[in-house]
Design a protein around this motif. Sequence first.
Motif, PDB file in Angstrom:
ATOM      1  N   LYS A 201       0.842  -1.194   0.000  1.00 46.39           N
ATOM      2  CA  LYS A 201       0.000   0.000   0.000  1.00 46.39           C
ATOM      3  C   LYS A 201       0.879   1.247   0.000  1.00 46.39           C
ATOM      4  N   PHE A 202       0.269   2.359  -0.430  1.00 47.85           N
ATOM      5  CA  PHE A 202       0.961   3.648  -0.353  1.00 47.85           C
ATOM      6  C   PHE A 202      -0.087   4.740  -0.247  1.00 47.85           C
ATOM      7  N   THR A 203       0.245   5.793   0.509  1.00 45.57           N
ATOM      8  CA  THR A 203      -0.683   6.899   0.706  1.00 45.57           C
ATOM      9  C   THR A 203      -0.161   8.161   0.028  1.00 45.57           C
ATOM     10  N   LEU A 204      -0.984   8.684  -0.882  1.00 43.07           N
ATOM     11  CA  LEU A 204      -0.704   9.978  -1.511  1.00 43.07           C
ATOM     12  C   LEU A 204      -1.157  11.056  -0.535  1.00 43.07           C
ATOM     13  N   GLN A 205      -0.274  11.998  -0.199  1.00 41.32           N
ATOM     14  CA  GLN A 205      -0.582  13.026   0.796  1.00 41.32           C
ATOM     15  C   GLN A 205      -0.417  14.423   0.186  1.00 41.32           C
ATOM     16  N   GLY A 206      -0.999  15.405   0.888  1.00 41.78           N
ATOM     17  CA  GLY A 206      -0.841  16.791   0.461  1.00 41.78           C
ATOM     18  C   GLY A 206      -1.669  17.149  -0.748  1.00 41.78           C
ATOM     19  N   ILE A 207      -2.774  16.434  -0.970  1.00 44.46           N
ATOM     20  CA  ILE A 207      -3.612  16.682  -2.144  1.00 44.46           C
ATOM     21  C   ILE A 207      -4.468  17.932  -1.900  1.00 44.46           C
ATOM     22  N   GLN A 208      -4.366  18.860  -2.814  1.00 46.48           N
ATOM     23  CA  GLN A 208      -5.139  20.096  -2.702  1.00 46.48           C
ATOM     24  C   GLN A 208      -6.599  19.865  -3.079  1.00 46.48           C
ATOM     25  N   ASP A 209      -7.434  20.783  -2.643  1.00 45.25           N
ATOM     26  CA  ASP A 209      -8.857  20.673  -2.955  1.00 45.25           C
ATOM     27  C   ASP A 209      -9.067  20.740  -4.463  1.00 45.25           C
ATOM     28  N   GLY A 210     -10.021  19.923  -4.959  1.00 44.18           N
ATOM     29  CA  GLY A 210     -10.320  19.922  -6.378  1.00 44.18           C
ATOM     30  C   GLY A 210     -10.891  18.580  -6.826  1.00 44.18           C
ATOM     31  N   THR A 211     -11.055  18.482  -8.123  1.00 49.41           N
ATOM     32  CA  THR A 211     -11.592  17.258  -8.724  1.00 49.41           C
ATOM     33  C   THR A 211     -10.477  16.574  -9.506  1.00 49.41           C
ATOM     34  N   TYR A 212     -10.312  15.282  -9.276  1.00 45.66           N
ATOM     35  CA  TYR A 212      -9.188  14.549  -9.856  1.00 45.66           C
ATOM     36  C   TYR A 212      -9.665  13.259 -10.522  1.00 45.66           C
ATOM     37  N   ALA A 213      -8.869  12.817 -11.469  1.00 47.13           N
ATOM     38  CA  ALA A 213      -9.047  11.491 -12.075  1.00 47.13           C
ATOM     39  C   ALA A 213      -7.870  10.618 -11.644  1.00 47.13           C
ATOM     40  N   LEU A 214      -8.148   9.346 -11.468  1.00 48.36           N
ATOM     41  CA  LEU A 214      -7.091   8.419 -11.031  1.00 48.36           C
ATOM     42  C   LEU A 214      -6.864   7.357 -12.099  1.00 48.36           C
ATOM     43  N   TYR A 215      -5.629   7.311 -12.611  1.00 48.84           N
ATOM     44  CA  TYR A 215      -5.202   6.301 -13.579  1.00 48.84           C
ATOM     45  C   TYR A 215      -4.252   5.336 -12.871  1.00 48.84           C
ATOM     46  N   PHE A 216      -4.216   4.103 -13.358  1.00 47.85           N
ATOM     47  CA  PHE A 216      -3.224   3.163 -12.825  1.00 47.85           C
ATOM     48  C   PHE A 216      -2.834   2.153 -13.909  1.00 47.85           C
ATOM     49  N   SER A 217      -1.626   1.653 -13.792  1.00 42.88           N
ATOM     50  CA  SER A 217      -1.089   0.665 -14.742  1.00 42.88           C
ATOM     51  C   SER A 217      -0.411  -0.438 -13.948  1.00 42.88           C
ATOM     52  N   THR A 218      -0.540  -1.670 -14.422  1.00 38.15           N
ATOM     53  CA  THR A 218       0.131  -2.809 -13.793  1.00 38.15           C
ATOM     54  C   THR A 218       0.988  -3.522 -14.827  1.00 38.15           C
ATOM     55  N   GLY A 219       2.010  -4.220 -14.352  1.00 36.49           N
ATOM     56  CA  GLY A 219       2.914  -4.940 -15.256  1.00 36.49           C
ATOM     57  C   GLY A 219       4.227  -5.240 -14.565  1.00 36.49           C
ATOM     58  N   SER A 220       5.269  -5.396 -15.372  1.00 38.38           N
ATOM     59  CA  SER A 220       6.615  -5.653 -14.835  1.00 38.38           C
ATOM     60  C   SER A 220       7.646  -5.016 -15.757  1.00 38.38           C
ATOM     61  N   ASP A 221       8.900  -5.011 -15.296  1.00 34.24           N
ATOM     62  CA  ASP A 221      10.015  -4.398 -16.028  1.00 34.24           C
ATOM     63  C   ASP A 221       9.768  -2.905 -16.252  1.00 34.24           C
TER      64      ASP A 221
END
Length: 279
Positions: A201-221
Motif C-alpha cells: 500500500k501507499f498513501t498519496l498526501q498533500g492533495i489540494q482541494d479539487g476534482t481529480y481522475a485516477l489512472y493506474f497501470s500494472t505490469g513488470s520491467d
Amino acid sequence: MKKRQMDLLGLVLLVCLSLLCAACAPSQEKMDTLATEVAAGIYATLTAQAPIETPTATIIPSPTAVPSPTTTPTPGAMVAVSVLNVREGPGTTYTALGQLNRGEELDITGQFENCSWVKMKSRSSGLEGWVAGGEQYIELRIPCEQIPLGVFHPQTGWIQRGEGGGYGTMTVDNGTAKDGVVILTANDQAVMAAYIRAGEKFTLQGIQDGTYALYFSTGSDWNGKEFMTDPRRQRFTDAFEFSTSASAYTIWDVTLHTVTGGTASAQDVGEGDFPAIGE
C-alpha cells in the motif's frame, strides 16, 4: 626336223604347266573370303593393341572459408574512482550488490534520468546492477542519447510527489499479483504519481482541494516511464473530489483489485490516452 620336234615338245610342256597352275589356283570366292578374314584379323589386332581410355572424375576442392578476425567491442564505460558501489536500482536507497574498482571495464545496458544512473555489467567480475553515472564515478564512452532506458524494480514510494500543500489523502492498496503505478491527474495533467509493489500500500498526501481522475497501470520491467512487460492501463470511471473545511478534510481509500462491496469501477485506456509522468 629334230628342232621343230623339240619346239613342239616345249610348247606342249608349257601348255600342260599352265593348265596345271590354273588348276591349282584358288577360286575368286575363296580369295574374297580370305581377304575378309585377313582384314578382320588386322582390325582385331589393332583394336586389341589400342589403349582404352577410362574416364576419371576430376575432384575440385571446395573453397575453405577464411575466418574473419574477431574484435572485442569497446567497453561502454570505465570506473573512474577507487571503489564504486553497484546497486539493485538507480538510487542510493536501493540495496548494494557489490563494488567495482578503478579501471574496470563496463558494458552499458541502460540508463535512468539522463544517465544520472546507468545499468551495467562488469567485464572482469560479471557483476550486474546500477552505478552512479556522473563523470566523477565513471568514464562514459557512449553518448547518453544512444543508451536505452534500463528496467528495474522500484521500491514502493513516490515517482512524482507534486506540489503538495493540501490536506487530502488517498491510500491505494495494490492487491494484484503485479506491481502498479497510480497517477492522480487534474485537467488531464499528472499531479502526483507513485509506484506500489504487488501486495503493498501507499498513501498519496498533500492533495489540494479539487476534482481529480485516477489512472493506474500494472505490469513488470519498469523503465522509469512505463512497464515494458505485460502492461495494462486503466482509469477509474468516477472522479475523486477533495475538499477541506475548518474541521475536516477528504480521505479516500482505493483498491486496485476487486473487493466485495466495492463501489468503484475502472475501464481500460489506450497507451495514447494514458498520462505521461516525469516530463
